[in-house]
Structure formats: structure tokens, C-alpha cells
Scaffold this active site. Sequence first.
Site, PDB file in Angstrom:
ATOM      1  N   GLU A   1      -4.728   2.998  -3.791  1.00  0.00           N
ATOM      2  CA  GLU A   1      -3.956   4.154  -3.360  1.00  0.00           C
ATOM      3  C   GLU A   1      -2.720   3.709  -2.570  1.00  0.00           C
ATOM      4  OE1 GLU A   1      -4.654   7.020  -4.418  1.00  0.00           O
ATOM      5  OE2 GLU A   1      -6.800   7.158  -4.799  1.00  0.00           O
TER       6      GLU A   1
ATOM      7  N   HIS B   1      -0.690   5.303  -7.925  1.00  0.00           N
ATOM      8  CA  HIS B   1      -1.780   4.336  -7.780  1.00  0.00           C
ATOM      9  C   HIS B   1      -2.092   3.659  -9.110  1.00  0.00           C
ATOM     10  CE1 HIS B   1      -4.741   7.655  -8.918  1.00  0.00           C
ATOM     11  NE2 HIS B   1      -5.207   6.642  -9.635  1.00  0.00           N
TER      12      HIS B   1
ATOM     13  N   ASN C   1       0.292   9.757  -7.996  1.00  0.00           N
ATOM     14  CA  ASN C   1       0.851   9.281  -6.729  1.00  0.00           C
ATOM     15  C   ASN C   1       1.240   7.801  -6.785  1.00  0.00           C
ATOM     16  OD1 ASN C   1      -1.648   8.054  -6.739  1.00  0.00           O
ATOM     17  ND2 ASN C   1      -2.311   8.819  -4.747  1.00  0.00           N
TER      18      ASN C   1
ATOM     19  N   ASP D   1     -12.412  -0.925 -12.251  1.00  0.00           N
ATOM     20  CA  ASP D   1     -13.048  -0.203 -11.162  1.00  0.00           C
ATOM     21  C   ASP D   1     -14.314   0.516 -11.593  1.00  0.00           C
ATOM     22  OD1 ASP D   1     -11.694   1.745 -12.713  1.00  0.00           O
ATOM     23  OD2 ASP D   1     -10.048   1.852 -11.293  1.00  0.00           O
TER      24      ASP D   1
END
Length: 241
Positions: free
Chosen positions: A142, A137, A135, A67
Site C-alpha cells: 500500500e 499499490h 491507489n 500474496d
Amino acid sequence: MKVIITKDYNEMSEKAFEIMAEVVKNKPDAVLGLATGSTPIGLYKNMIKDHNENGTSYKAVKTVNLDEYAGLDVTSDQSYVYFMRDNLFNHIDIDLANTNIENGKAADRKAECARYNALLETIQQDIQVLGIGSNGHIAFNEPGTPFGSVTHIVDLTESTIKDNSRLFKSIDEVPRQAFTMGLKNIMNAKKILILANGANKAKAVFGLVKGEVTENVPASILQLHPDCTLVCDEAAAELIR
């Protein structure tokens, strides 16, 4: 999924390096899928040390990164191009022409996603390194990201912005969007190496290893991969022991 629990971050990094080194030794022209953030820095330090002390060469290696922040130029010290050069590429004998990452400054973001997807169809990762967010991810995928997703632009969640703000002067400087490989791109790798350290990752690690396979915990898709290894420290492994 194979799970390796280590006593601390340093041992986690050493175990991760052993897995990476085996790939490079067995295939000197391997395609390495790489990640940014604080978690893999120890792995990269071990790769540099091995290169300097043992002469392991990366001249024939190709890399693809997960990314990149949207809007950041490669000259920004917060861009992932800068991160990879500062933490790995500048310290080994890799050909920078063989390193690949999304162009954060691309004028046409949709076209840039298409370009990166086309690239990933031509070079399959022999190993893909991942971290995991608090979380659940992976990369910037996400909760709620479709399992069939490919490279796309994402709006970062508040939890991810908060997690990443420690790397910026203030939370206001954290970009709100990013390019990211999709979950389908990640799952296409022959081997996956996911790293986790710290008690703040324990809940995510539980979801990764023992939770329901659900798009609400993107990392849970890795339960379906035929060759995935989690290396985590004791604090991150608290809920799966």
C-alpha cells in the site's frame, strides 16, 4: 518502461500472453511470478488455450505468487491458492509441487515471511506479472510501503478492502490482513509485466508511468526497473496518452 496501449481487455490479455509465451518458449524451466485478481484472468485463459491447442508445457516451470490473505485456508474459495488452481494450475501440466505461495494459515506469521523471503532468494523470477490498485499499490504494498521492503504482513487499507469486496459475499468477509512480497522482491525479477484496465485505474497508471517516484505511489518504483512493460487498455491509459 515500455508502454503498450490496447483497445480493450481482451487485446490487453492477448498482448500479455505474447510476452509470457516468449519467456516460457525461450526457457522451459522459467520461474514465473504470478498475480491474482480479475486483471490477469484473461492472460491465464490464453495460457490454457495455448497449452491445449499447441501443447506448450509447464512441467519444468516453477511459480511464485505475490500474496495471500492471512487467515484463509487453502480450501477457501477466496484463498489465492484456490484462485490459482481454479484459473490456471488445474488446466495445464504444471507440477503443483513447483508452485509457491505464502501460507495464509501459518501459525507464526513472522516465520512464514522469513521462509518466503528465503525461497525468493533461491529462485529469481524470470518474469513477474502485476496488476495495479486504484491507489497505486502493487501486490498488497500500500502507499507508504518502503521501497526496500521484503515479504511482510500488511493491514489492508479501506480502498483495497473495498476494491476486493466484489469478490466476496459481503465486505465484512474480506480479510483485513495479507501476506505480500515486498517491493524489493518484486524489483528483483528479471522482467516485469504490469497490466491495467478500466478508467478507475487511469490515475494510478499516470503515477506509474509519469508521476514522481515515491513511496506514496508504490508502483512508481517500476520506473527504475530495467525491463518493465505496461500493457493497458485505452481507458486506463487516458491520462498518459
